[in-house]
Design a protein around this motif. Structure first.
Motif, PDB file in Angstrom:
ATOM      1  N   ASP A  77      72.684  54.427 123.555  1.00  0.00           N
ATOM      2  CA  ASP A  77      72.745  55.365 124.672  1.00  0.00           C
ATOM      3  C   ASP A  77      73.889  55.040 125.626  1.00  0.00           C
ATOM      4  O   ASP A  77      73.752  55.109 126.847  1.00  0.00           O
ATOM      5  CB  ASP A  77      71.413  55.384 125.429  1.00  0.00           C
ATOM      6  N   ARG A 118      61.621  60.619 113.417  1.00  0.00           N
ATOM      7  CA  ARG A 118      60.259  60.108 113.605  1.00  0.00           C
ATOM      8  C   ARG A 118      59.369  60.522 112.430  1.00  0.00           C
ATOM      9  O   ARG A 118      59.170  61.705 112.189  1.00  0.00           O
ATOM     10  CB  ARG A 118      59.662  60.641 114.915  1.00  0.00           C
ATOM     11  N   TYR A 172      62.742  59.162 116.458  1.00  0.00           N
ATOM     12  CA  TYR A 172      62.910  60.288 117.370  1.00  0.00           C
ATOM     13  C   TYR A 172      62.761  61.608 116.617  1.00  0.00           C
ATOM     14  O   TYR A 172      63.174  61.724 115.465  1.00  0.00           O
ATOM     15  CB  TYR A 172      64.304  60.249 118.019  1.00  0.00           C
ATOM     16  N   THR A 173      62.195  62.585 117.286  1.00  0.00           N
ATOM     17  CA  THR A 173      62.249  63.946 116.766  1.00  0.00           C
ATOM     18  C   THR A 173      63.648  64.491 117.039  1.00  0.00           C
ATOM     19  O   THR A 173      64.425  63.891 117.797  1.00  0.00           O
ATOM     20  CB  THR A 173      61.214  64.848 117.449  1.00  0.00           C
ATOM     21  N   TRP A 230      64.325  67.004 118.840  1.00  0.00           N
ATOM     22  CA  TRP A 230      64.351  67.308 120.273  1.00  0.00           C
ATOM     23  C   TRP A 230      64.586  66.042 121.094  1.00  0.00           C
ATOM     24  O   TRP A 230      65.359  66.055 122.063  1.00  0.00           O
ATOM     25  CB  TRP A 230      63.037  67.969 120.690  1.00  0.00           C
ATOM     26  N   GLU A 231      63.926  64.942 120.711  1.00  0.00           N
ATOM     27  CA  GLU A 231      64.097  63.685 121.454  1.00  0.00           C
ATOM     28  C   GLU A 231      65.522  63.154 121.341  1.00  0.00           C
ATOM     29  O   GLU A 231      66.079  62.620 122.300  1.00  0.00           O
ATOM     30  CB  GLU A 231      63.099  62.644 120.950  1.00  0.00           C
ATOM     31  N   LYS A 258      67.714  65.125 123.595  1.00  0.00           N
ATOM     32  CA  LYS A 258      67.498  64.705 124.982  1.00  0.00           C
ATOM     33  C   LYS A 258      68.311  63.450 125.291  1.00  0.00           C
ATOM     34  O   LYS A 258      68.902  63.326 126.377  1.00  0.00           O
ATOM     35  CB  LYS A 258      66.007  64.453 125.218  1.00  0.00           C
ATOM     36  N   ARG A 259      68.368  62.513 124.358  1.00  0.00           N
ATOM     37  CA  ARG A 259      69.187  61.311 124.543  1.00  0.00           C
ATOM     38  C   ARG A 259      70.662  61.691 124.732  1.00  0.00           C
ATOM     39  O   ARG A 259      71.356  61.125 125.581  1.00  0.00           O
ATOM     40  CB  ARG A 259      69.052  60.378 123.342  1.00  0.00           C
TER      41      ARG A 259
END
Length: 200
Positions: free
Chosen positions: A75, A93, A102-103, A105-106, A109-110
Motif C-alpha cells: 500500500d 479471497r 481480498y475481494t 472490491w477490497e 479500495k486499497r
C-alpha cells in the motif's frame, strides 16, 4: 538497474547452494510473496542490496513479525534510484480468515487509498503484486484468479513492468514467465527470474 525477482519457492541457487558473488550482479531484490522469513533475511544479508517485498496469501505472520532488514512496500509507492515501485500484495479471497486475501472490491479500495500518492509521484514504473492480473497469466479457480483492477492500473499508468508471483511453475501446463499487456511487460517471479531497467 538489474533486479532479481523471487516468489513462492526458495531458489536453491541462492540458498542451499549459495556461493559468494552469486548475488553481485543485482542492484535490487524484489520478493513477490509466500517466501520464508529466513530466506528473505539471508538474501538481504548476503547481497548487501535493498530487498523490497509484498506479502503473499500465506504471509500472515509477516504482519506482526516482518523479515528483518527488508522493506515492505504494501500500500505504498517506494522510490529507489529514481524508479517508482507500487506494492499491492495478497491474493483473491478464497476463505474468510486470510489476512492477506481480498475481494475485487477490497483491492479496488486499497488502490483508491493510494490516489494521493499516485498523484504526488505521477504514477509508478513497476507494479509489485503477489496475485496476477485477471486474464494475464492467472487461472480460472478462485484462489488463483487475478484482479481486474490491476489491468485498470496498467491501462491508466502504463508502467514498464508488473511483477507478481502466486502462479507456480509446476501448476499444470508450462506457462510463460513473461507476457505483454499493452505497454507493460508482466513477469511471473516464481522461484526466481530477473528484469533490467535502464539507469536513470
Amino acid at each position: 538497474m538489474k533486479i532479481l525477482l523471487i516468489a513462492d519457492e526458495e531458489a536453491a541457487k541462492f540458498y542451499d547452494y549459495y556461493r559468494p558473488g552469486v548475488l553481485d550482479p543485482y542492484d535490487l531484490i524484489i520478493a513477490c510473496g509466500d517466501l520464508h522469513k529466513s530466506y528473505l533475511e539471508f538474501l538481504v544479508t548476503m547481497s548487501g542490496k535493498p530487498l523490497l517485498y509484498v506479502r503473499g496469501n500465506h504471509d500472515d505472520a509477516f504482519i506482526k513479525d516482518p523479515p528483518g532488514g527488508c522493506i515492505c512496500i504494501e500500500d505504498d509507492i517506494f522510490v529507489y534510484n529514481g524508479v517508482r515501485f507500487m506494492g499491492l500484495g495478497g491474493s483473491m479471497r478464497y476463505r474468510r480468515d486470510g489476512e492477506n486475501m481480498y475481494t475485487e472490491w477490497e483491492m479496488k479500495k486499497r488502490i483508491r487509498k493510494l490516489r494521493w500518492k499516485l498523484f504526488w509521484h505521477k504514477g509508478f514504473d513497476i507494479l509489485v503484486t503477489h496475485a496476477p492480473a485477471q486474464g494475464i497469466g492467472d487461472m480460472e479457480d478462485l484462489p488463483h484468479r487475478g484482479f481486474a483492477c490491476f489491468r485498470t492500473l496498467m491501462e491508466k499508468y502504463t508502467p514498464t513492468f508488473m511483477v507478481h508471483g502466486h502462479i507456480h511453475g509446476n501448476y499444470g501446463l508450462k506457462r510463460p514467465k513473461v507476457l505483454e499487456y499493452k505497454d507493460t511487460l508482466v513477469v511471473n517471479g516464481y522461484e526466481y527470474t530477473e528484469i533490467e531497467l535502464p539507469d536513470r
